[in-house]
Design an enzyme around this catalytic site. Structure first.
Site, PDB file in Angstrom:
ATOM      1  N   ASP A   1      73.109  33.019  49.993  1.00  0.00           N
ATOM      2  CA  ASP A   1      71.733  34.475  50.206  1.00  0.00           C
ATOM      3  C   ASP A   1      70.301  32.958  49.612  1.00  0.00           C
ATOM      4  O   ASP A   1      69.846  33.868  48.593  1.00  0.00           O
ATOM      5  CB  ASP A   1      71.687  35.365  49.561  1.00  0.00           C
ATOM      6  CG  ASP A   1      73.047  36.344  50.204  1.00  0.00           C
ATOM      7  OD1 ASP A   1      73.081  37.341  50.990  1.00  0.00           O
ATOM      8  OD2 ASP A   1      74.195  36.194  49.224  1.00  0.00           O
TER       9      ASP A   1
ATOM     10  N   HIS B   1      82.666  33.818  45.548  1.00  0.00           N
ATOM     11  CA  HIS B   1      82.249  34.028  43.804  1.00  0.00           C
ATOM     12  C   HIS B   1      82.996  33.889  43.154  1.00  0.00           C
ATOM     13  O   HIS B   1      82.419  33.566  42.301  1.00  0.00           O
ATOM     14  CB  HIS B   1      82.688  36.202  44.090  1.00  0.00           C
ATOM     15  CG  HIS B   1      82.277  36.771  44.913  1.00  0.00           C
ATOM     16  ND1 HIS B   1      82.958  37.647  46.456  1.00  0.00           N
ATOM     17  CD2 HIS B   1      80.900  37.573  45.367  1.00  0.00           C
ATOM     18  CE1 HIS B   1      81.756  38.695  46.749  1.00  0.00           C
ATOM     19  NE2 HIS B   1      80.997  38.173  45.970  1.00  0.00           N
TER      20      HIS B   1
ATOM     21  N   GLN C   1      66.986  35.611  48.780  1.00  0.00           N
ATOM     22  CA  GLN C   1      67.589  36.084  47.835  1.00  0.00           C
ATOM     23  C   GLN C   1      67.527  34.729  46.176  1.00  0.00           C
ATOM     24  O   GLN C   1      66.767  35.337  45.126  1.00  0.00           O
ATOM     25  CB  GLN C   1      68.729  36.546  47.458  1.00  0.00           C
ATOM     26  CG  GLN C   1      69.520  36.962  46.203  1.00  0.00           C
ATOM     27  CD  GLN C   1      70.690  38.128  46.797  1.00  0.00           C
ATOM     28  OE1 GLN C   1      70.799  39.236  46.990  1.00  0.00           O
ATOM     29  NE2 GLN C   1      71.655  37.779  45.732  1.00  0.00           N
TER      30      GLN C   1
ATOM     31  N   GLY D   1      75.024  32.247  45.063  1.00  0.00           N
ATOM     32  CA  GLY D   1      75.289  31.441  45.371  1.00  0.00           C
ATOM     33  C   GLY D   1      74.042  31.037  46.669  1.00  0.00           C
ATOM     34  O   GLY D   1      73.190  32.377  47.185  1.00  0.00           O
TER      35      GLY D   1
ATOM     36  N   LEU E   1      81.762  32.501  54.089  1.00  0.00           N
ATOM     37  CA  LEU E   1      82.430  33.303  53.502  1.00  0.00           C
ATOM     38  C   LEU E   1      81.392  34.696  53.073  1.00  0.00           C
ATOM     39  O   LEU E   1      80.096  34.428  52.342  1.00  0.00           O
ATOM     40  CB  LEU E   1      82.884  32.903  51.864  1.00  0.00           C
ATOM     41  CG  LEU E   1      83.910  32.054  52.225  1.00  0.00           C
ATOM     42  CD1 LEU E   1      84.769  32.211  50.766  1.00  0.00           C
ATOM     43  CD2 LEU E   1      84.962  32.371  53.468  1.00  0.00           C
TER      44      LEU E   1
END
Ligand code: PAF
Length: 281
Positions: free
Chosen positions: A150, A37, A153, A147, A184
């Site tokens: 995913d 993140h 997504q 990111g 991660l």
């Protein structure tokens, strides 16, 4: 950094930030922040942008038997990390603010949402598309950063942003990995010590299948070996290990254009996903 939970306060804060004409970047998250993140936040800050981060554990994207209640929530620690990273706004609405009584709208993206995680987690991408549309309308960013971990997504979000003419640039950032190669994820926190070691089989199996397919070995055989390797390391069930068109996510039996190899499987109670680019010579 201002932490806001109320829509009118958010709107005023965004107006004030945008008054200097600099672009605003949004990093949507569900919290339990990790270095992946923070890399998105760093990217958001590039080009002198203002940065808003949202933390909202979105009930609409969890199925009835999934980990909504157990999903890690650490807002105080997350806020400290974001403050240190120079974030301007933390948007952390409650469920009641996001979905007030009478809420009845669903954003559904056909085609690209249907296979892979869309098949394994019915309703998941409707939940993602609905909340991300709302976050975009609430925060009104010029740029939003996601990111590639995913991957589906990201493809779904790119699709509805284009289809709905939303004036937002979508930036996808390569997956951030631990030193040993595991992608991660906030869900890695669920893994026991043993499972954490076994989890490495996922990026390794995808990496090995990529090498074989790029060398010209038959796709079907390479995928079967990857699945067998995951099973041997205790993954069960294995939802999919599939080679797909990198843009449309249509399944591919032959490597004849840029592709993505995607995998999803459960280790104990933790569902892990990962993906990797596969390029024709
Ligand atoms: O990737 C996530 O953390 C979530 O799916 C997102 C994009 C924040 C929507 O809830």
């Amino acid at each position: 950094m201002q932490t806001l939970r109320d829509l009118s306060a958010l709107r005023s804060a965004v107006d004030a930030l945008k008054s200097d004409g600099k672009p605003l970047a949004l990093v949507p998250t569900m919290g339990a922040l990790h270095d992946g993140h923070m890399a998105l936040v760093e990217e958001a800050r590039r080009h002198g942008r203002h940065v808003a981060v949202s933390i909202f554990v979105n009930p609409k994207q969890f199925g009835p038997n999934e980990d909504l209640d157990a999903y890690p929530r650490r807002e105080a620690k997350d806020a400290q990390m974001l403050q240190s990273a120079g974030v301007d706004i933390l948007w952390a609405p409650t469920v009641e603010v996001m979905y007030p009584g009478g809420f009845a709208t669903n954003v559904s993206v056909t085609g690209i949402s249907d296979g892979l995680d869309g098949a394994a987690r019915p309703g998941h991408f409707d939940g993602v598309a609905t909340v991300v549309t709302k976050l975009f309308n609430q925060v009104r960013p010029d740029v939003a950063i996601f990111g590639e971990k995913d991957y589906q997504q990201l493809a779904v979000i790119r699709r509805f942003v284009a289809d709905l003419d939303l004036p937002i640039e979508i930036v996808g950032l390569p997956t951030q990995r631990a030193e040993d190669g595991l992608a991660l994820s906030s869900r890695n926190a669920y893994l026991t010590e043993e499972e954490r070691k076994a989890a490495l089989a996922l990026p390794r199996a995808l990496g090995e299948a990529k090498r074989q397919i790029e060398k010209g070995e038959p796709v079907e055989g390479a995928l079967a070996k990857a699945i067998a390797s995951l099973a041997a390391h205790g993954f069960d069930p294995i939802d999919y290990v599939t080679l797909c068109d990198a843009a449309t996510l249509e399944p591919m039996a032959v490597l004849n254009r840029p592709a993505r190899l995607l995998g999803a499987a459960k280790l104990g109670t933790t569902r892990l996903i990962d993906n990797i680019a596969v390029d024709p010579a």
